[in-house]
Design a protein around this motif. Structure first.
Motif, PDB file in Angstrom:
ATOM      1  N   ASP A   1       0.855  -1.189   0.000  1.00 47.87           N
ATOM      2  CA  ASP A   1       0.000   0.000   0.000  1.00 47.87           C
ATOM      3  C   ASP A   1       0.889   1.237   0.000  1.00 47.87           C
ATOM      4  O   ASP A   1       1.604   1.509   0.966  1.00 47.87           O
ATOM      5  CB  ASP A   1      -0.927  -0.011   1.225  1.00 47.87           C
ATOM      6  CG  ASP A   1      -1.978   1.083   1.146  1.00 47.87           C
ATOM      7  OD1 ASP A   1      -1.633   2.253   1.408  1.00 47.87           O
ATOM      8  OD2 ASP A   1      -3.143   0.769   0.831  1.00 47.87           O
TER       9      ASP A   1
ATOM     10  N   LYS B   1       0.167   4.478   0.029  1.00 47.83           N
ATOM     11  CA  LYS B   1      -0.190   5.525   0.991  1.00 47.83           C
ATOM     12  C   LYS B   1       0.388   5.237   2.365  1.00 47.83           C
ATOM     13  O   LYS B   1       0.789   6.136   3.098  1.00 47.83           O
ATOM     14  CB  LYS B   1      -1.715   5.653   1.090  1.00 47.83           C
ATOM     15  CG  LYS B   1      -2.349   6.309  -0.110  1.00 47.83           C
ATOM     16  CD  LYS B   1      -3.855   6.431   0.108  1.00 47.83           C
ATOM     17  CE  LYS B   1      -4.524   6.989  -1.143  1.00 47.83           C
ATOM     18  NZ  LYS B   1      -6.006   7.003  -0.988  1.00 47.83           N
ATOM     19  N   GLU B   2       0.386   3.961   2.752  1.00 50.65           N
ATOM     20  CA  GLU B   2       0.883   3.565   4.071  1.00 50.65           C
ATOM     21  C   GLU B   2       2.405   3.398   4.072  1.00 50.65           C
ATOM     22  O   GLU B   2       3.013   3.196   5.122  1.00 50.65           O
ATOM     23  CB  GLU B   2       0.245   2.232   4.497  1.00 50.65           C
ATOM     24  CG  GLU B   2      -1.244   2.306   4.770  1.00 50.65           C
ATOM     25  CD  GLU B   2      -1.562   2.675   6.201  1.00 50.65           C
ATOM     26  OE1 GLU B   2      -0.625   3.054   6.957  1.00 50.65           O
ATOM     27  OE2 GLU B   2      -2.735   2.580   6.581  1.00 50.65           O
TER      28      GLU B   2
ATOM     29  N   LEU C   1       3.816   0.822   2.711  1.00 49.92           N
ATOM     30  CA  LEU C   1       4.008  -0.614   2.944  1.00 49.92           C
ATOM     31  C   LEU C   1       4.314  -1.322   1.638  1.00 49.92           C
ATOM     32  O   LEU C   1       3.599  -1.159   0.637  1.00 49.92           O
ATOM     33  CB  LEU C   1       2.739  -1.217   3.572  1.00 49.92           C
ATOM     34  CG  LEU C   1       2.422  -0.758   5.002  1.00 49.92           C
ATOM     35  CD1 LEU C   1       1.000  -1.172   5.382  1.00 49.92           C
ATOM     36  CD2 LEU C   1       3.424  -1.352   5.987  1.00 49.92           C
TER      37      LEU C   1
ATOM     38  N   LYS D   1      -5.232  -3.727   0.869  1.00 56.92           N
ATOM     39  CA  LYS D   1      -5.167  -3.508   2.314  1.00 56.92           C
ATOM     40  C   LYS D   1      -6.442  -3.995   3.016  1.00 56.92           C
ATOM     41  O   LYS D   1      -6.397  -4.540   4.113  1.00 56.92           O
ATOM     42  CB  LYS D   1      -4.951  -2.015   2.584  1.00 56.92           C
ATOM     43  CG  LYS D   1      -4.719  -1.710   4.062  1.00 56.92           C
ATOM     44  CD  LYS D   1      -4.541  -0.223   4.293  1.00 56.92           C
ATOM     45  CE  LYS D   1      -4.688   0.051   5.775  1.00 56.92           C
ATOM     46  NZ  LYS D   1      -5.284   1.331   6.064  1.00 56.92           N
TER      47      LYS D   1
ATOM     48  N   GLU E   1      -6.244  -5.792  10.842  1.00 58.14           N
ATOM     49  CA  GLU E   1      -6.161  -4.851  11.960  1.00 58.14           C
ATOM     50  C   GLU E   1      -7.225  -5.202  12.981  1.00 58.14           C
ATOM     51  O   GLU E   1      -8.377  -5.463  12.628  1.00 58.14           O
ATOM     52  CB  GLU E   1      -6.337  -3.412  11.475  1.00 58.14           C
ATOM     53  CG  GLU E   1      -5.349  -3.036  10.391  1.00 58.14           C
ATOM     54  CD  GLU E   1      -5.136  -1.530  10.268  1.00 58.14           C
ATOM     55  OE1 GLU E   1      -4.907  -0.879  11.299  1.00 58.14           O
ATOM     56  OE2 GLU E   1      -5.182  -1.038   9.135  1.00 58.14           O
TER      57      GLU E   1
ATOM     58  N   CYS F   1      -1.358  -5.175  14.366  1.00 49.62           N
ATOM     59  CA  CYS F   1      -1.807  -5.401  12.998  1.00 49.62           C
ATOM     60  C   CYS F   1      -0.639  -5.918  12.153  1.00 49.62           C
ATOM     61  O   CYS F   1       0.500  -5.956  12.613  1.00 49.62           O
ATOM     62  CB  CYS F   1      -2.383  -4.125  12.384  1.00 49.62           C
ATOM     63  SG  CYS F   1      -1.252  -2.722  12.434  1.00 49.62           S
TER      64      CYS F   1
ATOM     65  N   ARG G   1      -0.748  -0.133  15.419  1.00 45.29           N
ATOM     66  CA  ARG G   1      -1.335   1.068  14.825  1.00 45.29           C
ATOM     67  C   ARG G   1      -1.561   2.106  15.929  1.00 45.29           C
ATOM     68  O   ARG G   1      -2.255   1.849  16.913  1.00 45.29           O
ATOM     69  CB  ARG G   1      -2.670   0.731  14.162  1.00 45.29           C
ATOM     70  CG  ARG G   1      -3.440   1.906  13.624  1.00 45.29           C
ATOM     71  CD  ARG G   1      -2.890   2.425  12.322  1.00 45.29           C
ATOM     72  NE  ARG G   1      -3.112   1.499  11.222  1.00 45.29           N
ATOM     73  CZ  ARG G   1      -2.682   1.703   9.980  1.00 45.29           C
ATOM     74  NH1 ARG G   1      -1.965   2.792   9.709  1.00 45.29           N
ATOM     75  NH2 ARG G   1      -2.907   0.824   9.034  1.00 45.29           N
TER      76      ARG G   1
ATOM     77  N   GLY H   1      -2.573   7.117  13.273  1.00 42.23           N
ATOM     78  CA  GLY H   1      -2.554   6.298  12.067  1.00 42.23           C
ATOM     79  C   GLY H   1      -1.196   5.732  11.723  1.00 42.23           C
ATOM     80  O   GLY H   1      -1.086   4.879  10.842  1.00 42.23           O
ATOM     81  N   ALA H   2      -0.170   6.203  12.408  1.00 41.49           N
ATOM     82  CA  ALA H   2       1.186   5.712  12.117  1.00 41.49           C
ATOM     83  C   ALA H   2       1.340   4.259  12.560  1.00 41.49           C
ATOM     84  O   ALA H   2       0.651   3.791  13.469  1.00 41.49           O
ATOM     85  CB  ALA H   2       2.216   6.596  12.824  1.00 41.49           C
ATOM     86  N   LEU H   3       2.258   3.560  11.902  1.00 42.42           N
ATOM     87  CA  LEU H   3       2.552   2.171  12.250  1.00 42.42           C
ATOM     88  C   LEU H   3       3.891   2.102  12.975  1.00 42.42           C
ATOM     89  O   LEU H   3       4.895   2.638  12.509  1.00 42.42           O
ATOM     90  CB  LEU H   3       2.604   1.308  10.988  1.00 42.42           C
ATOM     91  CG  LEU H   3       1.263   1.096  10.276  1.00 42.42           C
ATOM     92  CD1 LEU H   3       1.478   0.408   8.939  1.00 42.42           C
ATOM     93  CD2 LEU H   3       0.314   0.278  11.149  1.00 42.42           C
TER      94      LEU H   3
END
Length: 873
Positions: free
Chosen positions: A132, A134-135, A137, A161, A167, A174, A219, A223-225
């Motif tokens: 993903d 945007k993430e 990933l 995703k 999640e 997650c 998570r 929203g950050a991982l």
């Protein structure tokens, strides 16, 4: 293979791979504010994934009871309609906590499915996370490469995703996942459409059966991982779907998991399963829902009107509605499925067979109550007047919310009358209720901010009430407009709310002891002890003194230890069937709920009190055993509570080996004499088969006895120092009864005189005999008798009385049956006249009353009486 053999094959396979097989956690979640029910196999291991608890076994396997009927994972409306959604389902799982990862998880899942269960390889499709952007990933190349060793590349599919990044919720553990899907279509169907195109496309015969989640992130709120301290494997295989595949069925409901229940329902209803889709859905709903209902009750959650209790009541009512509407079960029937279900799970989840009678009686009581409500709702619908043949959305929602009617039942009844239902209005009312409910319970939780290097938090409050400690981390929480902070300490003497005992309060003092913040509550969250404060210390670094409010703790311990003595006394007096069903223990009183199907008599309560107080006077020393192997504790005859999750090692609390011996994590007195005394203050019903005792101990009991003594002294003074209070009070009661009879006789004579006097004041208007008069009687019953007497004496009667009893104005309207048939309505008339006295009322079409606040309006009431008489008869 039978369902039992399939389940056992899974557990045995992973046992052979050095996994420790653990029991299912209860379906009702008790120490996680974010969950009401276990909705995934990983719930009971959440603290291990987050690194907040010590890993005892790095490899674990289990079958977990799960429930999905609310929140993010809500399948309720699909249950019974399709072939594979359920309320309660079993999740077979294998877990690695920082041990093996993708390589082993993928290899073993393929080995089990193809070599043990012998599913043809060409039927299976696997997916991997495509990444993903945007993430930030990347594609899970490792999983893809591993699958290539076993699966043809045409059967390895990328997933987005939504489908391939698992999640737990908006925040929490997650990671990417790899699903296994099976194509159960016929060869003819497969020749027409490639199975790859149907994966994750909601095709009823191309279904996911296993998900390998590679848990590696946490998570955060923004929203950050964040990478987890260690990488874990969390897998879940839907047991009911697996059985369907291995038994070569097209529906989960056609397997031996559900068929015994469905055939029983079919026989009792006299309706063949498979004959009609509507009756089939009803049978599936009943067979599914009784599983969820039974296990939730067995795990300690009774149906009620709020939270988890309301969810299970909704499920039960949904099942009863289907049985009532489509299978013509007008009498309670659902409860008859409980023994069959208990036998089916014998040796798997024995909680149900151990409590079979109790669960069945609770379900029966709920059915009786709801069928009564359903009948009332139907009567309400029959009286409803639809405008332009449309049932208002607000009324449809009221039927659903108050009387348990599903919208489809309301639509069915409307169609029979040639009406339709305002579905948009219904949806708006439903949405408003959901939005209001979410707003009322919304909790905005910030991310943890680490102050000192993360370490395991340790509870030391069994031995110490004050210790030197450090703050490990904190976070801000906001609920109902109030901001608070949650703090985790390296070591804490504060007991976190659990097992019915309230959380400790106290202070967190700086090292100089000059400044402090109040600890307002202590709770558990996934095994972590969390301290609540309204403000934070100015400086979070360095050492602190954690100081428990000792007085409150001691009084709470008095009540907690008293519940153990009470539990044992109840078993002795009422019988061995008594089991704890809930408790509340704080510094002021104790509340104890227990299974028993009759009111506890005064004699039994007295007996129970005597036994408990005897044990207190014996000053029995506490025998506390920590870290006892669970099986050893059970074999020693200890009392364990249904619905509690016990680990491999437990704490045993004993007050006399021959009297009270329980598994308990709470805090207790060092010897029973500390309790002082025990007094039961109430006994009542909570639900079907559940009674509640409330009691007080220590200083509260002493105050109770002092108050009773003071009251007795006051009573003696009122009775001129009488030595025989009972005889004196009885004499007063006898005299009062005698005077009442004399007043009744006098009132009756007055009514007789009045009715003959009033007859001469009847006015004839348009063929109607009007009586509008103020009546000076100080008894509402006498006024009613007078009105009914005049109705019997006078034809075409239109009667309006005004009254003033103890300064309160009242109105009585009585109409002859003839006038009611002509369209007059006493209830409508009294409501209109009630406005004159700033009040309201109602009643029947022929007789109604109203009360109010303004006696001055009574004159206007009599003046307006004539306005209600029609001009023509």
């Amino acid at each position: 293979m039978t369902a039992k053999e399939i389940r056992q094959a899974f557990l045995s396979f992973f046992e052979s791979k050095q996994h420790h097989v653990v029991p299912s956690a209860p379906i009702v979640v008790k120490n996680d504010p974010t969950l009401m029910f276990t909705n995934a196999g990983m719930n009971q291991f959440k603290d291990l994934f987050l690194g907040e608890a010590t890993v005892k076994y790095s490899r674990v396997a289990d079958t977990q009871r799960c429930l999905r009927v609310s929140g993010k994972h809500n399948d309720l409306e699909e249950v019974g309609i399709d072939t594979y959604h359920h309320t309660m389902f079993e999740m077979l799982g294998n877990w690695s906590f920082g041990d093996y990862f993708k390589k082993e998880a993928i290899a073993w899942s393929w080995e089990l499915l193809t070599e043990v269960y012998k599913i043809p390889k060409e039927k299976l499709y696997v997916t991997y996370f495509e990444g993903d952007e945007k993430e930030g990933l990347e594609k899970d190349q490792e999983a893809y490469d591993l699958w290539k060793q076993y699966v043809d590349e045409s059967h390895i599919l990328p997933g987005n995703k939504k489908d391939n990044f698992w999640e737990m919720g908006d925040t929490g553990p997650c990671g990417p996942c790899s699903e296994i899907h099976v194509d159960c279509r016929t060869d003819e169907e497969k020749a027409l459409v490639d199975g790859a195109s149907l994966v994750n496309a909601d095709h009823p015969q191309v279904i996911e059966i296993w998900n390998n989640v590679f848990m590696q992130f946490n998570r955060l709120k923004d929203g950050a991982l964040q990478s987890l301290p260690a990488k874990h494997v969390d897998t879940g295989m839907g047991f009911e779907r697996l059985v369907r595949v291995l038994q070569d069925k097209t529906s989960n409901y056609d397997t031996d998991v559900f068929q015994p229940l469905i055939q029983f329902i079919s026989d009792k209803a006299g309706v063949k399963y498979g004959a009609d889709e509507k009756t089939d859905i009803a049978m599936r709903v009943m067979a599914d829902h009784i599983r969820a209902i039974s296990f939730v009750i067995a795990d300690g959650q009774l149906p009620s009107n709020n939270k988890a209790g309301y969810v299970i009541r909704r499920i039960l009512r949904r099942a009863v509605r289907y049985a009532y509407t489509f299978l013509n079960f007008k009498e309670p029937f659902l409860n008859q499925l409980v023994p069959l279900l208990a036998e089916q799970f014998k040796g798997v989840f024995d909680e149900l067979i151990s409590q079979q009678d109790f669960v069945q009686k609770v379900v029966l009581e709920e059915e009786v109550s709801f069928l009564r409500t359903l009948s009332t709702g139907i009567q309400r619908f029959e009286k409803y007047q639809a405008t332009n043949h449309v049932v208002e959305g607000a009324f449809a929602f009221e039927l659903s919310d108050t009387f348990g009617f599903p919208i489809d039942l309301t639509e069915l009844m409307a169609r029979e009358k040639g009406w339709s239902v305002d579905l948009l209005g219904y949806e708006q009312a439903l949405k408003k209720q959901k939005d209001d409910s979410r707003a009322a319970t919304a909790i905005d939780t910030g991310d943890w901010i680490v102050v000192n290097a993360e370490d395991q938090s340790e509870f030391v409050g069994y031995d110490d009430l004050e210790i030197e400690t450090e703050i490990l981390k904190y976070r801000k929480v906001k609920a109902k407009g109030k901001e608070q902070y949650q703090i985790v300490l390296r070591q804490t003497p504060f007991y976190a709310e659990s097992g019915g005992q309230v959380g400790d309060t106290g202070r967190l003092e700086d090292h100089s002891r000059q400044f402090w913040v109040d600890i307002t509550d202590t709770k558990k969250e996934n095994g972590l002890t969390v301290h609540f404060t309204d403000i934070l210390p100015d400086n979070l670094e360095g050492k602190f003194w954690a100081v428990v409010d000792e007085d409150k703790r001691i009084l709470t311990e008095d009540n907690h230890s008293a519940t153990h003595l009470l539990h044992a006394a109840l078993k002795k007096v009422l019988g061995k069937h008594v089991n704890q069903k809930g408790s509340l223990v704080n510094a002021d009183y104790l509340r104890f709920d227990f299974s028993h199907f009759a009111k506890v008599t005064d004699e039994e309560l007295a007996q129970i009190e005597v036994i408990v107080n005897q044990k207190i006077r014996q000053n029995i020393k506490l025998k506390e055993q920590r870290n006892v192997p669970y099986q050893d504790a059970i074999e020693s005859g200890v009392t364990a509570l249904f619905g509690e999750k016990y680990g491999d090692f437990v704490r045993v609390i004993t007050f006399d080996d021959h009297f009270s011996k329980e598994l308990c994590g709470g805090t207790h007195v060092k010897a029973t004499g500390q309790i002082g005394s025990f007094k039961i203050v109430s006994e009542s019903a909570v639900a079907a088969g559940v009674r509640r005792i409330e009691a007080i101990t220590a200083d509260k009991a002493e105050q109770f006895f002092l108050d009773q003594r003071r009251e007795l002294g006051h009573l003696k003074a009122l009775l001129n120092g009488s030595k025989d209070l009972s005889a004196s009070v009885q004499a007063l009661l006898d005299e009062n009864a005698k005077l009442k009879k004399e007043i009744e006789k006098s009132t009756l004579e007055r009514v007789n005189n009045l009715k003959h006097e009033i007859v001469h004041h009847v006015r004839g208007i348009n063929g109607i005999n009007l009586i509008a008069k103020h009546i000076d009687l100080q008894s509402a019953e006498a006024i009613k008798n007078l009105a009914f007497s005049l109705k019997d004496m006078i034809d075409n009667l239109f009667l309006i009385f005004t009254t003033e009893i103890d300064g309160k104005p009242g109105i009585t309207v009585m109409l002859s049956d003839h006038l009611v048939k002509k369209g007059l309505n006493a209830s409508n008339i009294v409501r209109e006249l009630g406005k004159e006295i700033q009040g309201g009322g109602g009643g029947q079409p022929f007789y109604a009353t109203a009360g109010g606040k303004n006696p001055a309006g009574l004159k206007t009431v009599l003046e307006k009486a004539e306005n209600f008489i029609p001009h023509h008869q």
